[in-house]
Structure formats: C-alpha cells, structure tokens
Design a protein around this motif. Sequence first.
Motif, PDB file in Angstrom:
ATOM      1  N   LEU A  12       0.829  -1.212   0.000  1.00 33.67           N
ATOM      2  CA  LEU A  12       0.000   0.000   0.000  1.00 33.67           C
ATOM      3  C   LEU A  12       0.862   1.260   0.000  1.00 33.67           C
ATOM      4  O   LEU A  12       0.592   2.216  -0.732  1.00 33.67           O
ATOM      5  N   LYS A  13       1.911   1.244   0.806  1.00 32.31           N
ATOM      6  CA  LYS A  13       2.806   2.401   0.874  1.00 32.31           C
ATOM      7  C   LYS A  13       3.457   2.669  -0.483  1.00 32.31           C
ATOM      8  O   LYS A  13       3.561   3.811  -0.924  1.00 32.31           O
ATOM      9  N   GLU A  14       3.877   1.604  -1.153  1.00 29.62           N
ATOM     10  CA  GLU A  14       4.520   1.737  -2.455  1.00 29.62           C
ATOM     11  C   GLU A  14       3.558   2.264  -3.521  1.00 29.62           C
ATOM     12  O   GLU A  14       3.944   3.025  -4.399  1.00 29.62           O
ATOM     13  N   ASN A  20      -2.490   9.349   0.028  1.00 33.66           N
ATOM     14  CA  ASN A  20      -2.733   7.995   0.537  1.00 33.66           C
ATOM     15  C   ASN A  20      -3.889   7.287  -0.169  1.00 33.66           C
ATOM     16  O   ASN A  20      -4.642   6.538   0.451  1.00 33.66           O
ATOM     17  N   THR A  21      -4.020   7.512  -1.453  1.00 37.41           N
ATOM     18  CA  THR A  21      -5.077   6.876  -2.239  1.00 37.41           C
ATOM     19  C   THR A  21      -4.456   5.824  -3.149  1.00 37.41           C
ATOM     20  O   THR A  21      -3.388   6.028  -3.708  1.00 37.41           O
ATOM     21  N   ILE A  22      -5.150   4.701  -3.268  1.00 36.46           N
ATOM     22  CA  ILE A  22      -4.723   3.625  -4.157  1.00 36.46           C
ATOM     23  C   ILE A  22      -5.908   3.212  -5.032  1.00 36.46           C
ATOM     24  O   ILE A  22      -7.057   3.506  -4.714  1.00 36.46           O
ATOM     25  N   LEU A 116      -6.047   0.999   7.921  1.00 33.63           N
ATOM     26  CA  LEU A 116      -4.621   1.312   7.813  1.00 33.63           C
ATOM     27  C   LEU A 116      -4.380   2.756   7.365  1.00 33.63           C
ATOM     28  O   LEU A 116      -3.231   3.189   7.243  1.00 33.63           O
ATOM     29  N   GLY A 117      -5.448   3.491   7.118  1.00 36.16           N
ATOM     30  CA  GLY A 117      -5.323   4.910   6.807  1.00 36.16           C
ATOM     31  C   GLY A 117      -5.264   5.254   5.327  1.00 36.16           C
ATOM     32  O   GLY A 117      -4.858   6.359   4.966  1.00 36.16           O
TER      33      GLY A 117
END
Length: 139
Positions: A12-14, A20-22, A116-117
């Motif tokens: 998710l971080k990557e 913070n959107t995926i 997880l934000g």
Amino acid sequence: MEKKVDELKNILKEAATSSNTIIITTINDAWAEPNSMFDLFLESFKIGNETQRFIKHLVVIALDQKAYTRCLKLHSQCYNLSTHGVDFSEEAYFMAPDYLKMMWSRIDFLRTILDLGYNFIFTVQLLSLLFYIYNQLNI
C-alpha cells in the motif's frame, strides 16, 4: 498473520499517492488466465488517454494462489488474499454461497485498508473491457 499485514502495508505504501489513495481491483483464477480480462485491464492503463501514470497506484488483490502467481508476472503490486478453508479460484455466480463468501471477504479486506489509513478507488475489470472496445471502435 502479522507478516501478512506487514506485506500489505508495504504494498500500500509503495502504491499510494501523496493523499494515501490507491486503486484496487481483485482477480481470481477464472479472470487471470493469459489473454483474459486481467490482460485487457492492464492494457487499458497503457493505451488510455493519460492513464499510464495511474498503473503505479494499482494494487491487485488475488483471491487464490494461481491468480497471485499470474499477477506477479504482469504487475509488481499484487497481494495474495487467502481465505482459510475457501477456494475462490472458480467463477462464483451472483448470490450463490461462494459468491457471498467472496464478497464478504472482499468487504472485510477493504475495511482493513481503510483502517490502515488509506483511501481507495475500487474498480472492476469489466469497465476496462468496455473502455477497450470503445477505443477500438472509435466511437
């Protein structure tokens, strides 16, 4: 279990944007074969108007091991969401018991991502097929 959460956090971080959107999609073996909807879905990011930049924000959630293996061959941000005692590799028909299990598993997983934000855009591969057909027909 903690190892899986750490793996998910890293993916998710990557993939996350600065906000913070995926972008999330799910696949199982029924949709991940070569020359399948998954291939068209990934292709739509490459051929679409100004869509290439979004593929780095795509996280593919594989619902079975075969789909996960196939995903890793085509995309770097794949997560294997295994559900103990349930085989999601086959096509599940609308409202059948396996379909409902798959949907509840997916909803619970999406809740985890929110916890997880992260924000997410959830997409289905059918939309990419329609986009692909639209572009091929020059409508």
